[in-house]
Design a protein around this motif. Structure first.
Motif, PDB file in Angstrom:
ATOM      1  N   THR A  24       3.071  -4.203  49.520  1.00 32.13           N
ATOM      2  CA  THR A  24       2.854  -2.780  49.270  1.00 32.13           C
ATOM      3  C   THR A  24       3.649  -2.344  48.047  1.00 32.13           C
ATOM      4  OG1 THR A  24       2.583  -2.405  51.635  1.00 32.13           O
ATOM      5  CG2 THR A  24       3.010  -0.476  50.282  1.00 32.13           C
ATOM      6  N   CYS A  25       2.991  -1.564  47.199  1.00 31.44           N
ATOM      7  CA  CYS A  25       3.654  -0.995  46.024  1.00 31.44           C
ATOM      8  C   CYS A  25       4.140   0.414  46.360  1.00 31.44           C
ATOM      9  CB  CYS A  25       2.690  -0.918  44.853  1.00 31.44           C
ATOM     10  SG  CYS A  25       2.090  -2.505  44.286  1.00 31.44           S
ATOM     11  N   GLU A  26       5.318   0.736  45.875  1.00 31.83           N
ATOM     12  CA  GLU A  26       5.886   2.063  46.081  1.00 31.83           C
ATOM     13  C   GLU A  26       6.202   2.655  44.717  1.00 31.83           C
ATOM     14  OE1 GLU A  26       8.668   3.382  49.494  1.00 31.83           O
ATOM     15  OE2 GLU A  26       9.954   2.696  47.875  1.00 31.83           O
ATOM     16  N   CYS A  27       5.812   3.895  44.521  1.00 29.73           N
ATOM     17  CA  CYS A  27       6.059   4.566  43.245  1.00 29.73           C
ATOM     18  C   CYS A  27       6.968   5.767  43.468  1.00 29.73           C
ATOM     19  CB  CYS A  27       4.750   5.018  42.608  1.00 29.73           C
ATOM     20  SG  CYS A  27       3.687   3.659  42.098  1.00 29.73           S
ATOM     21  N   CYS A  50       2.358  -4.117  40.748  1.00 29.74           N
ATOM     22  CA  CYS A  50       3.077  -2.858  40.970  1.00 29.74           C
ATOM     23  C   CYS A  50       3.640  -2.319  39.658  1.00 29.74           C
ATOM     24  CB  CYS A  50       4.194  -3.052  41.981  1.00 29.74           C
ATOM     25  SG  CYS A  50       3.611  -3.394  43.656  1.00 29.74           S
ATOM     26  N   LYS A  51       4.177  -3.190  38.848  1.00 27.94           N
ATOM     27  CA  LYS A  51       4.739  -2.769  37.564  1.00 27.94           C
ATOM     28  C   LYS A  51       3.649  -2.181  36.668  1.00 27.94           C
ATOM     29  CE  LYS A  51       8.689  -2.756  35.487  1.00 27.94           C
ATOM     30  NZ  LYS A  51       9.691  -1.825  35.944  1.00 27.94           N
ATOM     31  N   ASP A  57       6.400   8.712  33.455  1.00 26.21           N
ATOM     32  CA  ASP A  57       7.300   9.436  34.360  1.00 26.21           C
ATOM     33  C   ASP A  57       7.321   8.888  35.780  1.00 26.21           C
ATOM     34  OD1 ASP A  57       4.723  10.227  34.887  1.00 26.21           O
ATOM     35  OD2 ASP A  57       5.281  12.282  35.395  1.00 26.21           O
ATOM     36  N   THR A  58       6.590   7.819  36.032  1.00 22.14           N
ATOM     37  CA  THR A  58       6.522   7.229  37.366  1.00 22.14           C
ATOM     38  C   THR A  58       6.917   5.760  37.294  1.00 22.14           C
ATOM     39  OG1 THR A  58       4.699   8.708  37.940  1.00 22.14           O
ATOM     40  CG2 THR A  58       5.026   6.797  39.351  1.00 22.14           C
ATOM     41  N   ASP A  59       7.830   5.360  38.170  1.00 19.47           N
ATOM     42  CA  ASP A  59       8.288   3.976  38.231  1.00 19.47           C
ATOM     43  C   ASP A  59       7.774   3.360  39.517  1.00 19.47           C
ATOM     44  OD1 ASP A  59       9.678   1.666  37.489  1.00 19.47           O
ATOM     45  OD2 ASP A  59      11.419   2.262  38.662  1.00 19.47           O
ATOM     46  N   CYS A  60       7.000   2.260  39.410  1.00 20.61           N
ATOM     47  CA  CYS A  60       6.432   1.605  40.572  1.00 20.61           C
ATOM     48  C   CYS A  60       7.059   0.212  40.741  1.00 20.61           C
ATOM     49  CB  CYS A  60       4.927   1.459  40.440  1.00 20.61           C
ATOM     50  SG  CYS A  60       4.078   3.049  40.330  1.00 20.61           S
ATOM     51  N   TYR A  61       7.282  -0.169  41.984  1.00 19.58           N
ATOM     52  CA  TYR A  61       7.929  -1.428  42.277  1.00 19.58           C
ATOM     53  C   TYR A  61       7.445  -1.948  43.629  1.00 19.58           C
ATOM     54  CZ  TYR A  61      10.790   2.070  44.564  1.00 19.58           C
ATOM     55  OH  TYR A  61      11.197   3.137  45.296  1.00 19.58           O
ATOM     56  N   LEU A  62       7.768  -3.171  43.925  1.00 18.82           N
ATOM     57  CA  LEU A  62       7.391  -3.789  45.183  1.00 18.82           C
ATOM     58  C   LEU A  62       8.258  -3.222  46.299  1.00 18.82           C
ATOM     59  CD1 LEU A  62       5.488  -5.999  46.216  1.00 18.82           C
ATOM     60  CD2 LEU A  62       7.316  -7.629  45.887  1.00 18.82           C
ATOM     61  N   LYS A  63       7.628  -2.719  47.335  1.00 21.13           N
ATOM     62  CA  LYS A  63       8.358  -2.124  48.453  1.00 21.13           C
ATOM     63  C   LYS A  63       9.034  -3.220  49.262  1.00 21.13           C
ATOM     64  CE  LYS A  63       7.710   1.138  52.205  1.00 21.13           C
ATOM     65  NZ  LYS A  63       6.731   2.007  52.871  1.00 21.13           N
ATOM     66  N   LYS A  64      10.273  -2.967  49.654  1.00 24.19           N
ATOM     67  CA  LYS A  64      11.032  -3.964  50.412  1.00 24.19           C
ATOM     68  C   LYS A  64      10.973  -3.673  51.879  1.00 24.19           C
ATOM     69  CE  LYS A  64      14.002  -4.954  46.617  1.00 24.19           C
ATOM     70  NZ  LYS A  64      15.273  -5.086  46.061  1.00 24.19           N
TER      71      LYS A  64
END
Length: 64
Positions: A24-27, A50-51, A57-64
């Protein structure tokens, strides 16, 4: 010798397919944090996906 080769190939296929999961990607932006979607694949593929969802203005990353 053929038996060992077949065993190695079968092991590699099994290990490769076992690493594929749904991630899941989280932004996050200045207003809120939200789930942006899912990616099925390896962890590295999911991180790149995700990147790619990030914007100025939005940073997306892999949800832990």
């Amino acid at each position: 010798m053929k038996y060992i080769f077949i065993l190695i190939v079968a092991s590699l296929i099994t290990l490769t397919s076992a690493c594929k999961k749904t991630y899941t990607c989280e932004c996050k932006n200045s207003f809120k944090t939200y789930n942006a979607g899912e990616k099925e694949g390896t962890k590295g593929q999911a991180k790149r996906y995700c990147k790619s969802l990030s914007s100025s203005d939005t940073d997306c990353y892999l949800k832990k």
